[in-house]
Design an enzyme around this catalytic site. Structure first.
Site, PDB file in Angstrom:
ATOM      1  N   CYS A  70      32.879  29.874  34.534  1.00 18.50           N
ATOM      2  CA  CYS A  70      33.309  28.601  35.111  1.00 18.50           C
ATOM      3  C   CYS A  70      32.096  27.736  35.475  1.00 18.50           C
ATOM      4  CB  CYS A  70      34.163  28.842  36.359  1.00 18.50           C
ATOM      5  SG  CYS A  70      34.916  27.320  37.001  1.00 18.50           S
ATOM      6  N   CYS A  74      32.838  25.621  43.240  1.00 19.64           N
ATOM      7  CA  CYS A  74      33.725  25.771  44.403  1.00 19.64           C
ATOM      8  C   CYS A  74      33.243  26.945  45.264  1.00 19.64           C
ATOM      9  CB  CYS A  74      35.158  25.995  43.943  1.00 19.64           C
ATOM     10  SG  CYS A  74      35.782  24.705  42.830  1.00 19.64           S
ATOM     11  N   CYS A  77      35.029  30.546  45.689  1.00 14.22           N
ATOM     12  CA  CYS A  77      35.519  31.280  44.525  1.00 14.22           C
ATOM     13  C   CYS A  77      34.513  32.284  43.987  1.00 14.22           C
ATOM     14  CB  CYS A  77      35.901  30.276  43.425  1.00 14.22           C
ATOM     15  SG  CYS A  77      36.675  31.052  41.990  1.00 14.22           S
ATOM     16  N   CYS A 114      52.935  33.167  37.300  1.00 13.22           N
ATOM     17  CA  CYS A 114      51.890  32.183  37.568  1.00 13.22           C
ATOM     18  C   CYS A 114      50.643  32.508  36.758  1.00 13.22           C
ATOM     19  CB  CYS A 114      51.553  32.175  39.055  1.00 13.22           C
ATOM     20  SG  CYS A 114      52.984  31.883  40.126  1.00 13.22           S
ATOM     21  N   CYS A 146      54.480  28.907  36.162  1.00  9.30           N
ATOM     22  CA  CYS A 146      53.544  28.023  36.838  1.00  9.30           C
ATOM     23  C   CYS A 146      52.179  28.220  36.181  1.00  9.30           C
ATOM     24  CB  CYS A 146      53.465  28.348  38.326  1.00  9.30           C
ATOM     25  SG  CYS A 146      52.292  27.300  39.239  1.00  9.30           S
ATOM     26  N   CYS A 206      52.517  22.386  42.620  1.00 11.72           N
ATOM     27  CA  CYS A 206      52.170  23.431  43.576  1.00 11.72           C
ATOM     28  C   CYS A 206      50.755  23.108  44.046  1.00 11.72           C
ATOM     29  CB  CYS A 206      52.230  24.784  42.878  1.00 11.72           C
ATOM     30  SG  CYS A 206      51.615  26.174  43.854  1.00 11.72           S
ATOM     31  N   ARG A 276      54.319  29.032  50.769  1.00 11.37           N
ATOM     32  CA  ARG A 276      54.009  30.382  50.299  1.00 11.37           C
ATOM     33  C   ARG A 276      52.848  30.982  51.081  1.00 11.37           C
ATOM     34  NH1 ARG A 276      52.586  29.210  45.400  1.00 11.37           N
ATOM     35  NH2 ARG A 276      54.779  28.759  45.066  1.00 11.37           N
TER      36      ARG A 276
END
Length: 363
Positions: A70, A74, A77, A114, A146, A206, A276
């Site tokens: 990636c 962030c 993460c 998901c 999702c 979401c 959730r």
């Protein structure tokens, strides 16, 4: 153990939240500050939860279909660039691998499958591959899907909608003012823009948060109401897990009561949205996990992206013990025989507790 009949869901799948908030910004801040007794605000949250979702708890299972590689930074993460977190990296799974993961998720009782992929966002080829996979899962398994794949434009949103995608995850994570503290490779505004493109395409959004990254109580209130303004219909509330390699500068300790108050605030600001309990529930809510279901109506089972969590059986037990009903993908209204599903593992017996007696006679 008696057979439980699971009643049909009390709410249809909606794309946008439609019900006004039940509290003001000042009211949300008072809840987070602890100025309102916990039982009082939890009772108010439960009444809203029961009105729109009854006693059901939706179980979601995550499938990390691409890990690592990636370019984003962030801070929270384990997959961010230069994290050196030790997580296994692998490219995007094949269409067949993803489909078989969906089959397993359905067998484990997932309400929605998901799919999560690392990266800034999919290119055209990857978008078309994901669309084919989503269409197959939707048609052959009848399972809701999702997808979380990063930033999207209008064209890619339309392709995914045509394939049958009903939900897309793209978390705001924190407030606009706090966002530069956790990420510098993209902006809060880009995330809001992606949410807008998907909502315009008719895909339910979401979008949630990660609490515990050094934000203020005002930051939490800001993002709660930003999510409400975007009319988000599904809200995952994560509690920061300090994974190896993270770059959050000022992580803060979270108490179970505070985590519960965060869930209450989200419910009262977003009464008809799915709230959730997401990553970190086991370690942060601890003994209050069951109580949290009186505000939230959904949770993840079988772990998170790169962190282990409660398995499906443990999650079902948690839901039942709190007096709620797990909501499965296969047949709302079907009779569920918990005795045959859980077997003797659910019984309090000497077989399950070999050290049942504190004191025994010596042989």
């Amino acid at each position: 153990m008696q057979t439980v009949t699971q009643k049909p869901g009390t709410v249809e799948e909606k794309v946008l939240s439609e019900v006004p908030s039940l509290i003001s910004r000042e009211g949300a801040l008072s809840i987070l500050e602890g100025k309102i007794p916990l039982t009082e605000c939890l009772d108010q949250a439960y009444r809203a939860r029961e009105q729109y979702f009854g006693r059901s708890v939706r179980i979601h299972i995550l499938d990390n279909i691409k890990n690592g590689h990636c370019p984003e930074d962030c801070g929270y993460c384990a997959q961010r660039k230069n994290a050196n977190s030790g997580v296994q990296e692998y490219p995007l799974k094949s269409e067949e691998e993803i489909f078989q993961d969906a089959v397993l998720a359905k067998e484990n009782g997932a309400y929605r499958f998901c799919m999560v992929t690392s990266g800034t966002g999919p290119n055209q080829s990857t978008t078309e591959k994901l669309a084919r996979t989503i269409e197959r899962i939707h048609k052959e398994l009848g399972l809701k899907v999702c997808l979380s794949a990063g930033l999207l434009d209008r064209e890619k949103a339309a392709i995914l909608k045509q394939a049958g995608l009903d939900r897309y995850n793209h978390n705001l994570n924190t407030s606009k003012s706090h966002y530069p503290e956790i990420c510098e490779t993209h902006t809060y505004e880009q995330r809001v823009e992606t949410i807008s493109h998907l909502s315009e395409a008719g895909i339910g959004m979401c979008s949630g948060v990660i609490v515990g990254m050094g934000e203020s109580l005002k930051d939490i209130v800001d993002v709660v109401f930003d999510i409400k303004a975007l009319r988000v219909i599904s809200i995952p509330v994560n509690f920061f897990i300090p994974v190896a390699g993270h770059a959050v500068r000022h992580p803060q300790p979270l108490t179970p009561e505070f985590c519960l108050r965060v869930l209450i605030a989200f419910r009262l600001v977003n009464p008809d949205s799915e709230v959730r309990i997401a990553a970190g529930r086991e370690g942060h809510l601890r003994s209050l996990q069951s109580m949290a279901l009186f505000a939230a109506n959904s949770l993840f089972a079988s772990g998170y992206l790169n962190v282990k969590g409660s398995d499906a059986l443990e999650t079902v037990k948690l839901i039942l013990d709190a007096g709620f009903l797990p909501e499965f993908s296969s047949g709302k209204g079907a009779e569920v025989d918990w005795e045959s599903i859980l077997g003797n593992d659910y019984l309090y017996s000497a077989e399950n507790f070999p050290e049942l007696y504190k004191f025994r006679k010596k042989p």
